[in-house]
Write a protein that holds these residues in place. Structure first.
Motif, PDB file in Angstrom:
ATOM      1  N   ARG A   1       1.009  -1.294  -0.148  1.00 46.30           N
ATOM      2  CA  ARG A   1      -0.183  -0.167  -0.030  1.00 46.30           C
ATOM      3  C   ARG A   1       0.935   1.275  -0.104  1.00 46.30           C
TER       4      ARG A   1
ATOM      5  N   GLU B   1      -0.225   2.443  -3.878  1.00 46.79           N
ATOM      6  CA  GLU B   1      -1.203   3.290  -4.013  1.00 46.79           C
ATOM      7  C   GLU B   1      -0.947   4.825  -3.173  1.00 46.79           C
ATOM      8  N   VAL B   2       0.045   5.017  -2.502  1.00 53.71           N
ATOM      9  CA  VAL B   2       0.112   6.100  -1.992  1.00 53.71           C
ATOM     10  C   VAL B   2       0.819   7.124  -3.088  1.00 53.71           C
ATOM     11  N   PHE B   3       1.630   6.282  -4.059  1.00 52.30           N
ATOM     12  CA  PHE B   3       2.236   7.064  -5.093  1.00 52.30           C
ATOM     13  C   PHE B   3       1.651   6.680  -6.585  1.00 52.30           C
ATOM     14  N   ASP B   4       0.273   6.509  -6.202  1.00 50.75           N
ATOM     15  CA  ASP B   4      -0.325   6.119  -7.582  1.00 50.75           C
ATOM     16  C   ASP B   4       0.416   5.075  -8.562  1.00 50.75           C
ATOM     17  N   ARG B   5       0.933   4.130  -7.794  1.00 48.10           N
ATOM     18  CA  ARG B   5       1.714   3.087  -8.354  1.00 48.10           C
ATOM     19  C   ARG B   5       0.989   1.888  -7.791  1.00 48.10           C
ATOM     20  N   PRO B   6      -0.288   1.392  -8.028  1.00 48.42           N
ATOM     21  CA  PRO B   6      -0.906   0.353  -7.187  1.00 48.42           C
ATOM     22  C   PRO B   6       0.150  -1.107  -7.386  1.00 48.42           C
TER      23      PRO B   6
ATOM     24  N   THR C   1       9.372   1.484  -7.043  1.00 46.37           N
ATOM     25  CA  THR C   1       8.897   2.945  -6.631  1.00 46.37           C
ATOM     26  C   THR C   1       9.977   3.626  -6.203  1.00 46.37           C
TER      27      THR C   1
ATOM     28  N   GLY D   1       3.028  12.017  -2.306  1.00 44.82           N
ATOM     29  CA  GLY D   1       2.323  10.989  -2.043  1.00 44.82           C
ATOM     30  C   GLY D   1       1.145  11.176  -1.267  1.00 44.82           C
ATOM     31  N   HIS D   2       0.128  10.290  -1.206  1.00 45.09           N
ATOM     32  CA  HIS D   2      -1.161  10.876  -0.416  1.00 45.09           C
ATOM     33  C   HIS D   2      -1.642   9.384   0.375  1.00 45.09           C
TER      34      HIS D   2
ATOM     35  N   GLU E   1      -0.809  14.354   3.173  1.00 45.69           N
ATOM     36  CA  GLU E   1       0.182  14.685   2.250  1.00 45.69           C
ATOM     37  C   GLU E   1       1.705  14.567   2.533  1.00 45.69           C
TER      38      GLU E   1
END
Length: 196
Positions: A57, A61-66, A109, A119-120, A128
């Motif tokens: 995770r 997903e935090v870096f839009d790289r699921p 990543t 990241g989010h 953020e």
């Protein structure tokens, strides 16, 4: 440049502690790697499963790289805590192999992004973040669970050390540790406050 140094330093430490985590399974039976050893059910293979889901995770997903494989939802209350233990239908190889695939994904990543890449984290109060925050967080969490694994492994068969190499170099015998425990117990009893 300090940013590249910091990123490499943290990443190298993460790689090392991951391997140390897996070394805690070496030589143990299926039962011993799965059995609950605390009142909350903490067990060695469950720690590996937990780390694999969360590292996937955080560096996914935090870096839009699921991560390309399905993961349970982090916000599913019905599944809360299911990542901390392993069912009889999940194999050791399955859990360990997934953890290694997560490493590959996370490493890609980390390698692809700058240390200040944004990241989010939707489950954090301040969502953020930068890659730096996530590297520190995952390294800290993995190290924390490695400490749990150290204690669990020592409880199971007396093996101590942060990895297989250091465990193999242990020179003290059972008599040494019995004497040490007796000394610590004596000090603990002597330090008890006097009853009023």
């Amino acid at each position: 440049m300090i940013d590249a140094y910091a990123k490499n330093y943290l990443h190298d430490d993460l790689r090392w502690i991951r391997e140390a985590m897996l070394s805690k399974l070496d030589g143990l039976s299926e039962y011993d790697i799965r059995r609950p050893l605390t009142s909350t059910g903490t067990n060695l293979l469950g720690l590996i499963k937990h780390l694999s889901f969360w590292e996937a995770r955080y560096f996914g997903e935090v870096f839009d790289r699921p991560f390309p494989e399905p993961l349970p939802r982090w916000d599913d209350e019905a599944e809360r805590g299911a990542d901390m233990w392993v069912t009889e239908h999940e194999s050791r190889a399955e859990i360990v192999d997934r953890y290694r695939r997560v490493w590959d994904h996370a490493d890609a990543t980390i390698d692809a992004l700058a240390i200040d890449a944004p990241g989010h984290v939707p489950w954090w109060p301040r969502p953020e973040v930068k890659l730096f925050n996530i590297l520190v967080h995952v390294l800290t969490e993995t190290s924390r669970h490695a400490g749990h694994a150290d204690i669990l492994r020592e409880h199971l068969d007396g093996t101590v050390g942060v990895d297989a190499a250091s465990a193999a170099q242990q020179e003290e015998d059972d008599t040494f540790w019995d004497n040490r425990r007796t000394e610590i117990e004596r000090a603990a009893r002597a330090a008890r406050p006097e009853p009023h």
